[in-house]
Design an enzyme around this catalytic site. Structure first.
Site, PDB file in Angstrom:
ATOM      1  N   PRO A   2       0.826  -1.206   0.000  1.00 21.59           N
ATOM      2  CA  PRO A   2       0.000   0.000   0.000  1.00 21.59           C
ATOM      3  C   PRO A   2       0.863   1.260   0.000  1.00 21.59           C
ATOM      4  CG  PRO A   2      -0.817  -1.591   1.590  1.00 21.59           C
ATOM      5  CD  PRO A   2       0.510  -2.108   1.109  1.00 21.59           C
ATOM      6  N   GLU A   3       0.510   2.213  -0.865  1.00 20.80           N
ATOM      7  CA  GLU A   3       1.226   3.472  -0.931  1.00 20.80           C
ATOM      8  C   GLU A   3       0.343   4.569  -0.327  1.00 20.80           C
ATOM      9  OE1 GLU A   3       2.938   4.080  -4.838  1.00 20.80           O
ATOM     10  OE2 GLU A   3       3.085   1.928  -5.181  1.00 20.80           O
ATOM     11  N   ARG A 112       1.382 -12.015   5.170  1.00 19.65           N
ATOM     12  CA  ARG A 112       2.836 -12.205   5.157  1.00 19.65           C
ATOM     13  C   ARG A 112       3.506 -11.869   6.484  1.00 19.65           C
ATOM     14  NH1 ARG A 112       5.284 -10.644  -0.773  1.00 19.65           N
ATOM     15  NH2 ARG A 112       3.589 -11.486  -2.032  1.00 19.65           N
TER      16      ARG A 112
END
Length: 279
Positions: A2-3, A112
């Site tokens: 995510p940016e 993750r």
């Protein structure tokens, strides 16, 4: 990962869902996510009884602001928050749960397990990692052509490397760097010090326009990103180069190419972004 637009979307969604909720208990199922304090029991005890007053964003970091504390959270690759009623089934990828007194819970899910959480007393978060060395916000007045010129003209790094450096500008990642460089007509391997101030102003405008539109559309749903209500972003429908290898350029029709730059897969148009585009 995510940016800025995706994290901004999560921030706005959480502000609609968690403000005013008081923490009854905290459940940590994967301790490695908690980086500060190292004592997990201390982490949990500090938050119990605290009421969430707001959620802010700094670059790609979320700041969950309580009465006396600030929780700095980085989603990394696939971290995700959602608010559920107590009793909702918990899957194996949910690693931290904040149980509220109103019988709802804020759950942090991370396939993750790369996400991080740092807990600070309010005000201390700015002077210590991970926030202490971040560059200016790209949608703030701190990002100027003069600032970009100072940074870029002092390095031999490629412009792609510079834009990905969070100590230079926060919030930009692979997707929005590629899109901004395309809009500015700059090849991603261009040496930063070769870019004129005029070209850097064009790049600044491209960054602001790209991120502004992405925020408006709720981010880009690349791989698994959704916001905290399960809604997908729509900006991916307007990507000009990222993920479009071999497809025709929206401007000139030339097939989009993909190379390796700054260690990342990088998309660009060889005609609209020729080498030697510094002026």
């Amino acid at each position: 990962m995510p940016e800025l637009p995706e994290v901004e979307t999560v921030k706005r969604t959480l502000n609609e869902l968690v403000i005013g909720k008081t923490v009854k208990s905290v459940e940590v199922r994967w301790p490695n996510i908690i980086r500060r304090p190292e004592d997990i029991n201390l982490f949990k005890s500090m938050i119990v009884g605290e009421t969430l007053q707001g959620v802010k964003r700094r670059g790609k970091f979320l700041l969950l602001c309580f009465e006396e504390l600030v929780l700095v959270s980085h989603l990394r690759m696939e971290g995700r928050y959602r608010v559920d009623p107590e009793g909702t089934p918990i899957d194996k990828h949910t690693h931290v749960i904040f149980h509220f007194t109103d019988e709802t819970a804020l759950r942090y899910r991370d396939v993750r397990k790369f996400g991080t959480m740092h807990l600070f007393k309010k005000g201390e978060e700015w002077d210590q990692p991970p926030l202490s060395k971040l560059g200016p916000e790209p949608l703030s007045s701190g990002l100027t052509a003069e600032y970009l010129a100072t940074v870029c003209h002092s390095t031999q790094r490629s412009i792609k490397q510079v834009l990905l450096d969070q100590t230079v500008i926060v919030g930009l990642g692979n997707i929005y760097v590629d899109e901004s460089l395309f809009k500015a007509g700059i090849h991603p391997l261009t040496t930063s010090r070769d870019l004129t101030k005029a070209k850097l102003e064009k790049l600044r405008i491209a960054i602001v326009e790209t991120l502004g539109e992405a925020v408006r559309l709720g981010g880009s749903t690349i791989r698994t990103f959704v916001n905290s209500q399960g809604h997908m972003g729509l900006f991916q429908q307007q990507l000009d180069v990222y993920g479009r290898k071999g497809e025709p350029c929206v401007n000139c029709g030339t097939p989009i190419e993909k190379i390796k730059a700054a260690g990342r897969g990088t998309h660009y148009c060889p005609v609209c972004q020729p080498r030697g585009t510094g002026k």
